[in-house]
Design an enzyme around this catalytic site. Structure first.
Site, PDB file in Angstrom:
ATOM      1  N   CYS A 160       0.855  -1.212  -0.007  1.00  0.00           N
ATOM      2  CA  CYS A 160       0.055  -0.014  -0.014  1.00  0.00           C
ATOM      3  C   CYS A 160       0.872   1.244   0.107  1.00  0.00           C
ATOM      4  O   CYS A 160       1.278   1.915   1.095  1.00  0.00           O
ATOM      5  CB  CYS A 160      -1.003  -0.083   1.283  1.00  0.00           C
ATOM      6  SG  CYS A 160      -2.104   1.226   1.004  1.00  0.00           S
ATOM      7  N   CYS A 354      -7.740   4.755  -7.516  1.00  0.00           N
ATOM      8  CA  CYS A 354      -7.065   5.381  -6.090  1.00  0.00           C
ATOM      9  C   CYS A 354      -7.251   6.948  -6.099  1.00  0.00           C
ATOM     10  O   CYS A 354      -6.798   7.510  -7.396  1.00  0.00           O
ATOM     11  CB  CYS A 354      -5.776   5.021  -5.999  1.00  0.00           C
ATOM     12  SG  CYS A 354      -4.865   5.906  -4.593  1.00  0.00           S
TER      13      CYS A 354
END
Length: 423
Positions: A160, A354
């Site tokens: 991440c 995202c």
């Protein structure tokens, strides 16, 4: 009547509980098992760490909203999943029997894999949980009184990278507002083979875009880097070339460091034979269902997904919000089918979207599907992304409070980006 236990009360677990309740109706029992009484909106943690939000701004009590939907809540926490017995052991010694278990725990933060890493007894800060972000804010306030170099980075095996990029640029924006930026060199250290890789092999022109953004902000970077040790005021990292040869050993002095840790499965599932892979991530088939234990389902960061591609320093594949939403919806529909005696048919899209905040602007990344080759792949920067993330925070917290089951990404985010859902 079947009993469905949802393990985890984060983004995935709360969404799963609401969608499952909507899909199966009120004839079955749904129980959510979390840790403590509150839900936190994790994507806002970088803002908490610089004082732009307080924990109270991004948290809410979960028992009440869940109860309004006929969903029970237990905040005791899970000790162990016992799949052979169809039982979840709780930390207070009680056990919950289930007909179906939905595992949405998120990850264990593996600070122990790098010496000196982490906020609890280590020498770096974290924004992975709201308590960690609040602790980082306390340290940041002390830093502001005596500023100096900052290191923002990611440890080997991180899956991440978005929050690390966000935090580096949010720090830059905050320090500029405080007229302290000229006193604070910032270095971004990452196992990615290049800036903008993000565990996805790049998305559109993410390499050029993020290099440009870092360069404009005078943020230096070190890629293909393995952070090996942290000590008070020092981050050690080894930099490699594309063949895995050592290029340089770095010793980076700092007065504030935030390093993303690697993830593993949580203790309640790690090492459970047949349930998880060696890192403790839950095994699933194309229907989000466990291949060996058909009454176990899983979604979110805790599922086992292989890396998009091999890298010199290990990187993992991210599980972004849209992907998690897709997984949760898939489980809800398939679970409803199974309870009716039908075979599961729904398959998640596993697309990646995202929205990364940069303090006073932001970047949007779209990879449909997540694994290349892709039907859609692009990255764009603009102030609209920052504004969109602020709006998204408010909407998601309202969704959790009300029990709304609308698919946010599919109904709003994709539409705003001008993209239709792609199977």
């Amino acid at each position: 009547m079947a009993t469905i236990v949802v393990l985890g009360a984060g983004l995935g677990g709360m969404s799963a509980a609401y969608e499952i309740r909507a899909a199966i109706g009120r004839d079955h029992r749904v129980i959510v098992v979390g840790e403590g009484p509150r839900f936190s909106f994790t994507p806002s943690n970088p803002w908490v760490a610089v004082g732009w939000r307080t924990p109270a701004d991004i948290e809410l009590e979960v028992a009440g909203p869940l109860g309004k939907q006929g969903i029970e809540y237990d905040g005791t926490g899970a000790e162990r999943v016992e799949p052979a017995e169809n039982r979840l052991r709780l930390r207070d010694g009680r056990s919950l029997a289930y007909d179906h278990l939905v595992i949405c725990t998120g990850p264990r933060l593996a600070f122990d894999e790098v010496p000196g890493l982490g906020p609890d007894g280590g020498h770096s800060h974290s924004i992975c949980t709201t308590p960690h972000a609040a602790k980082a804010w306390e340290a940041y306030q002390a830093f502001l009184r005596d500023p100096g170099p900052i290191v923002v980075g990611a440890a080997p095996g991180v899956s991440c990278f978005g929050p690390a990029y966000e935090f580096a640029m949010i720090l830059d924006a905050d320090l500029r507002k405080r007229r302290l930026r000229d006193r604070v060199p910032i270095t971004y250290v990452t196992p990615e083979p290049y800036v903008g890789h993000m565990g996805l092999g790049g998305v559109g022109d993410s390499k050029g875009l993020l290099e440009s953004e870092l360069r404009q902000r005078h943020i230096k970077w070190i890629t293909n880097a393995r952070i090996t040790e942290l000590s008070p005021g020092l981050v050690k990292a080894t930099e490699y070339d594309e063949r895995g040869n050592v290029v340089r050993e770095h010793e980076l002095a700092h007065r504030f460091a935030m390093v993303m840790p690697p993830f593993t499965g949580v203790d309640a599932v790690r090492g459970v034979e047949g349930l998880v892979n060696p890192r403790g991530f839950v095994l699933i088939d194309k229907h989000q269902r466990h291949p060996t234990f058909p009454n176990i389902w899983s979604a979110g960061v805790c599922v086992a997904i292989p890396p998009v591609e091999p890298t010199v320093v290990p990187t993992g594949a991210p599980k972004t919000g849209f992907m998690i939403e897709s997984m949760v919806t898939t489980i809800a529909h398939n679970l409803a089918a199974v309870l009716k005696g039908e075979a599961p048919a729904e398959v998640p899209t596993w697309n990646a979207i995202c929205l990364a905040d940069m303090g006073d602007t932001g970047a949007a990344f779209v990879a449909l599907p997540q694994f290349p080759p892709r039907n859609v792949t692009w990255a764009k920067v603009g102030k609209w992304v920052h504004l969109a993330k602020v709006a998204f925070e408010k909407y998601f917290l309202a969704k959790m409070k009300s029990g709304n089951t609308e698919p946010i990404y599919e109904k709003y985010v994709l539409k705003a980006l001008g993209i239709e859902r792609l199977k």
